[in-house]
Design a protein around this motif. Structure first.
Motif, PDB file in Angstrom:
ATOM      1  N   SER A 249      24.331  22.641  48.050  1.00 13.75           N
ATOM      2  CA  SER A 249      25.649  22.004  48.150  1.00 13.75           C
ATOM      3  C   SER A 249      26.748  23.008  48.496  1.00 13.75           C
ATOM      4  CB  SER A 249      25.988  21.276  46.857  1.00 13.75           C
ATOM      5  OG  SER A 249      26.000  22.179  45.759  1.00 13.75           O
TER       6      SER A 249
ATOM      7  N   THR B 178      26.391  15.729  49.058  1.00 16.49           N
ATOM      8  CA  THR B 178      25.637  16.973  48.993  1.00 16.49           C
ATOM      9  C   THR B 178      24.681  16.964  47.802  1.00 16.49           C
ATOM     10  OG1 THR B 178      27.230  18.143  47.584  1.00 16.49           O
ATOM     11  CG2 THR B 178      27.618  18.189  49.966  1.00 16.49           C
TER      12      THR B 178
ATOM     13  N   HIS C   4      29.116  15.338  45.263  1.00 18.14           N
ATOM     14  CA  HIS C   4      27.870  15.987  44.859  1.00 18.14           C
ATOM     15  C   HIS C   4      26.960  14.981  44.156  1.00 18.14           C
ATOM     16  CE1 HIS C   4      25.061  19.075  43.789  1.00 18.14           C
ATOM     17  NE2 HIS C   4      25.157  18.745  42.502  1.00 18.14           N
TER      18      HIS C   4
END
Length: 378
Positions: free
Chosen positions: A58, A54, A74
């Protein structure tokens, strides 16, 4: 003894979707968000180590996949481009990962059978990279051998992942697949409209996928492919004639099944073998038609269906020529009729074909010749 580690998947969902104007991971295709489609694709083939990378929005992605058994990674550097997300995903893999897919979320219509073929290739041959190809064009997702992780992490990013993988071209393997979804991305609203339309008809093979299956995947002789194309032309004419009378037959299914009805022609009991292949590929409706294109039970009082149309069309075509049904079966009996068991089977097929022909002629209020004879049909 513990089972060896399984391949992993890295799903790239960190981009801005700037050209689309809407957030691509959550765009729906046939009622299912793109991110859900891609995650489900891997789960369907038994890949359990799935990493979703992401970046932009996110929190939205995290909320959307909360119920899914996936790892969220992330990428704080997502504004630097897709390769930064590849790096984030690769860093999240364990040292024991034997191989991994890299799959952008905006390529959501890949078929599960394609992944199965790539996984089998990786298991048997262990190439550095296994690429799915369609019409000799490499698509997504590549399956990358685990020992390339260090090379990816050491790459400076110039040219992205493709440039890095090109260094291992002599160790790569191209795998033809009957799946144009490996090439279909959705960068723009026009792309999205096209993919939405395609997702609605994904239960059948397109004409191009039929051609790819016959020519590139199974690699059949041209004579068999030409026969199938002529059978498809005849089947479509028959279906059009009875649909005009209100039959409501599925034209796309008929055409697709006819184009691949002899996909296993070089195998023993090729109708059953072809049906098994199509079932494995995820096309049960086509498999049902192909299974009975040689031998079919017909009730003269039952409605005309797609399988009957393809069955008759196959019997009306010899090689790539349209033929008279009676003459065709007379020739078969003259050639093989000395064997009473074979003669009985030929007679059963003759009666089934004649019954279907009578039903179609009655429904269309026209003879078979009137239905199928036109410019280019012979």
């Amino acid at each position: 003894m513990p089972a060896p580690p399984s391949p992993s998947a890295i799903i790239l969902a960190a981009g801005y979707s700037s050209r689309m104007g809407e957030f691509k991971p959550l765009l729906e295709l046939s009622g299912l968000a793109a991110i859900d489609r891609v995650i489900g694709l891997y789960q369907a083939v038994g890949v359990t180590d799935i990493h979703v990378v992401t970046g932009f929005r996110s929190a939205t992605i995290e909320a959307a996949v909360r119920s899914r058994s996936v790892a969220l990674v992330h990428n704080p550097d997502h504004d630097k481009g897709m390769f930064s997300s590849v790096l984030a995903g690769v860093r999240a893999l364990t040292e024991a990962t034997p191989a991994f897919f890299v799959h952008p979320v905006d390529i959501p219509l890949v078929r599960s059978h394609t992944l199965s073929v790539l996984l089998e290739t990786g298991r048997i041959h262990s190439p550095a990279i296994a690429y799915p190809t369609f019409d000799d064009r490499r698509g997504h997702p590549p399956l990358i051998r685990g020992d390339l992780k260090e090379a990816i992490l050491a790459h400076n990013g110039d040219g992205g992942l493709r440039t890095l993988l090109d260094r291992f071209g002599d160790q790569a393997r191209d795998i033809p697949v009957a799946d144009n979804g490996v090439l279909l991305d959705m960068d723009t609203p026009d792309d999205y409209a096209q993919l939405s339309s395609r997702s609605e008809t994904s239960a059948i093979l397109t004409d191009d996928e039929c051609r790819q299956l016959m020519e590139k995947v199974v690699r059949l002789p041209a004579s068999i492919i030409d026969h199938c194309r002529q059978v498809a032309r005849v089947a479509v004419r028959l279906a059009q004639a009875v649909n005009t009378a209100g039959a409501g037959l599925d034209m796309s299914r008929i055409r697709s099944a006819a184009l691949v009805h002899d996909v296993a022609r070089l195998e023993k009991n090729h109708a059953a073998a072809g049906a098994r292949l199509l079932e494995q590929m995820g096309f049960p409706a086509l498999a049902e038609i192909v299974a009975v294109h040689m031998q079919i039970h017909v009730d003269e009082n039952s409605p005309i269906d797609e399988a009957q149309v393809v069955h008759l069309a196959d019997k009306l075509v010899s090689g790539s020529n349209v033929v008279n049904l009676a003459k065709r079966f007379d020739a078969k009996l003259n050639k093989y009729g000395h064997d009473p068991i074979v003669a009985e089977k030929i007679e059963q097929r003759r009666q089934a074909a004649l019954t279907i022909q009578t039903k179609i002629e009655r429904a269309a209020a026209a003879t078979i010749d009137q239905i199928i004879v036109s410019k280019g049909s012979r």
